[in-house]
Design a protein around this motif. Structure first.
Motif, PDB file in Angstrom:
ATOM      1  N   PRO A  79       0.659  -1.035   0.134  1.00  0.00           N
ATOM      2  CA  PRO A  79       0.012  -0.039   0.193  1.00  0.00           C
ATOM      3  C   PRO A  79       0.954   1.248   0.002  1.00  0.00           C
ATOM      4  N   TRP A  80       1.483   1.635  -1.403  1.00  0.00           N
ATOM      5  CA  TRP A  80       2.334   2.618  -1.304  1.00  0.00           C
ATOM      6  C   TRP A  80       1.863   3.955  -0.689  1.00  0.00           C
ATOM      7  N   ALA A  81       0.658   4.191  -0.870  1.00  0.00           N
ATOM      8  CA  ALA A  81       0.456   5.536  -0.244  1.00  0.00           C
ATOM      9  C   ALA A  81       0.286   5.674   1.326  1.00  0.00           C
ATOM     10  N   ALA A  82       0.201   4.365   1.999  1.00  0.00           N
ATOM     11  CA  ALA A  82       0.282   4.185   3.239  1.00  0.00           C
ATOM     12  C   ALA A  82       1.758   4.341   3.895  1.00  0.00           C
ATOM     13  N   VAL A  83       2.734   3.995   3.010  1.00  0.00           N
ATOM     14  CA  VAL A  83       3.897   3.985   3.575  1.00  0.00           C
ATOM     15  C   VAL A  83       4.851   5.130   3.293  1.00  0.00           C
ATOM     16  N   HIS A  84       4.391   6.136   2.323  1.00  0.00           N
ATOM     17  CA  HIS A  84       4.995   7.189   2.109  1.00  0.00           C
ATOM     18  C   HIS A  84       3.859   8.409   2.224  1.00  0.00           C
ATOM     19  N   ALA A  85       4.297   9.436   3.007  1.00  0.00           N
ATOM     20  CA  ALA A  85       3.520  10.738   3.339  1.00  0.00           C
ATOM     21  C   ALA A  85       3.236  11.744   2.032  1.00  0.00           C
ATOM     22  N   GLY A  86       4.241  11.531   1.304  1.00  0.00           N
ATOM     23  CA  GLY A  86       3.977  12.673   0.177  1.00  0.00           C
ATOM     24  C   GLY A  86       3.120  11.911  -0.963  1.00  0.00           C
ATOM     25  N   PRO A  87       3.130  12.460  -2.106  1.00  0.00           N
ATOM     26  CA  PRO A  87       2.359  11.968  -3.333  1.00  0.00           C
ATOM     27  C   PRO A  87       2.974  10.909  -3.762  1.00  0.00           C
ATOM     28  N   VAL A  88       2.050  10.010  -4.337  1.00  0.00           N
ATOM     29  CA  VAL A  88       2.716   8.734  -4.882  1.00  0.00           C
ATOM     30  C   VAL A  88       2.010   8.423  -6.169  1.00  0.00           C
ATOM     31  N   ALA A  89       2.567   8.013  -7.080  1.00  0.00           N
ATOM     32  CA  ALA A  89       1.943   7.612  -8.321  1.00  0.00           C
ATOM     33  C   ALA A  89       2.522   6.259  -8.918  1.00  0.00           C
ATOM     34  N   VAL A  90       1.719   5.283  -8.847  1.00  0.00           N
ATOM     35  CA  VAL A  90       2.102   3.920  -9.055  1.00  0.00           C
ATOM     36  C   VAL A  90       1.732   3.380 -10.606  1.00  0.00           C
ATOM     37  N   ALA A  91       2.754   3.047 -11.419  1.00  0.00           N
ATOM     38  CA  ALA A  91       2.586   2.880 -12.740  1.00  0.00           C
ATOM     39  C   ALA A  91       3.074   1.531 -13.063  1.00  0.00           C
ATOM     40  N   PRO A  92       2.593   1.059 -14.158  1.00  0.00           N
ATOM     41  CA  PRO A  92       3.036  -0.442 -14.800  1.00  0.00           C
ATOM     42  C   PRO A  92       4.547  -0.434 -15.241  1.00  0.00           C
ATOM     43  N   SER A  93       4.865   0.835 -15.889  1.00  0.00           N
ATOM     44  CA  SER A  93       6.077   0.846 -16.513  1.00  0.00           C
ATOM     45  C   SER A  93       6.543   2.570 -16.375  1.00  0.00           C
ATOM     46  N   ALA A  94       7.734   2.781 -16.421  1.00  0.00           N
ATOM     47  CA  ALA A  94       8.291   4.080 -16.473  1.00  0.00           C
ATOM     48  C   ALA A  94       7.676   4.817 -17.816  1.00  0.00           C
ATOM     49  N   THR A  95       7.684   3.996 -18.997  1.00  0.00           N
ATOM     50  CA  THR A  95       7.296   4.950 -20.132  1.00  0.00           C
ATOM     51  C   THR A  95       5.854   5.163 -20.025  1.00  0.00           C
ATOM     52  N   ILE A  96       4.954   4.329 -19.408  1.00  0.00           N
ATOM     53  CA  ILE A  96       3.542   4.847 -19.367  1.00  0.00           C
ATOM     54  C   ILE A  96       3.689   5.960 -18.305  1.00  0.00           C
ATOM     55  N   TRP A  97       4.323   5.924 -17.447  1.00  0.00           N
ATOM     56  CA  TRP A  97       4.127   6.882 -16.521  1.00  0.00           C
ATOM     57  C   TRP A  97       4.643   8.519 -16.775  1.00  0.00           C
ATOM     58  N   ALA A  98       5.591   8.384 -17.877  1.00  0.00           N
ATOM     59  CA  ALA A  98       6.272   9.497 -18.356  1.00  0.00           C
ATOM     60  C   ALA A  98       5.305   9.974 -19.525  1.00  0.00           C
ATOM     61  N   ARG A  99       4.569   8.979 -20.056  1.00  0.00           N
ATOM     62  CA  ARG A  99       3.354   9.623 -21.031  1.00  0.00           C
ATOM     63  C   ARG A  99       2.267  10.357 -20.430  1.00  0.00           C
ATOM     64  N   THR A 100       1.841   9.879 -19.262  1.00  0.00           N
ATOM     65  CA  THR A 100       0.813  10.538 -18.402  1.00  0.00           C
ATOM     66  C   THR A 100       1.277  11.700 -17.279  1.00  0.00           C
ATOM     67  N   ALA A 101       2.476  11.615 -17.357  1.00  0.00           N
ATOM     68  CA  ALA A 101       2.806  12.770 -16.127  1.00  0.00           C
ATOM     69  C   ALA A 101       2.649  14.136 -16.672  1.00  0.00           C
TER      70      ALA A 101
END
Length: 101
Positions: A79-101
């Motif tokens: 549960p990434w949002a529960a283990v980090h106090a700041g904003p968290v983005a979870v993506a299936p790949s860095a390429t997909i994250w970069a396209r949507t960021a």
């Protein structure tokens, strides 16, 4: 060294904490006595602290820094949002994250 991760199973401590966290959360979801509820809450909080120590603390990111996670198999239940106090983005790949960021 206590808490160190062996070369054979580096995700083992993480998987153990995720399993323990899910167990504690299931206990919290059940109606029961206040002492049992408090124990389950304490267990869940401890698991979250341990997951933070294992996964986020070594990255040396600030509490308000954005954390982008591309989980490998075995980390998809964290549960990434529960283990980090700041904003968290979870993506299936860095390429997909970069396209949507």
């Amino acid at each position: 060294m206590a808490g160190s991760v062996g070369a054979g199973e580096p995700l083992r401590p993480v998987r153990e904490q995720v399993r323990a966290l899910l167990f504690a959360l299931r206990r919290l979801a059940r109606l029961g006595n206040p002492a049992g509820h408090a124990a389950a809450r304490a267990s869940a909080d401890l698991c979250l602290r341990r997951l933070t120590e294992l996964l986020v603390a070594p990255l040396n990111v600030g509490k308000d820094d954005e954390l982008v996670v591309i989980p490998v198999p075995g980390l998809d239940g964290v549960p990434w949002a529960a283990v980090h106090a700041g904003p968290v983005a979870v993506a299936p790949s860095a390429t997909i994250w970069a396209r949507t960021a």
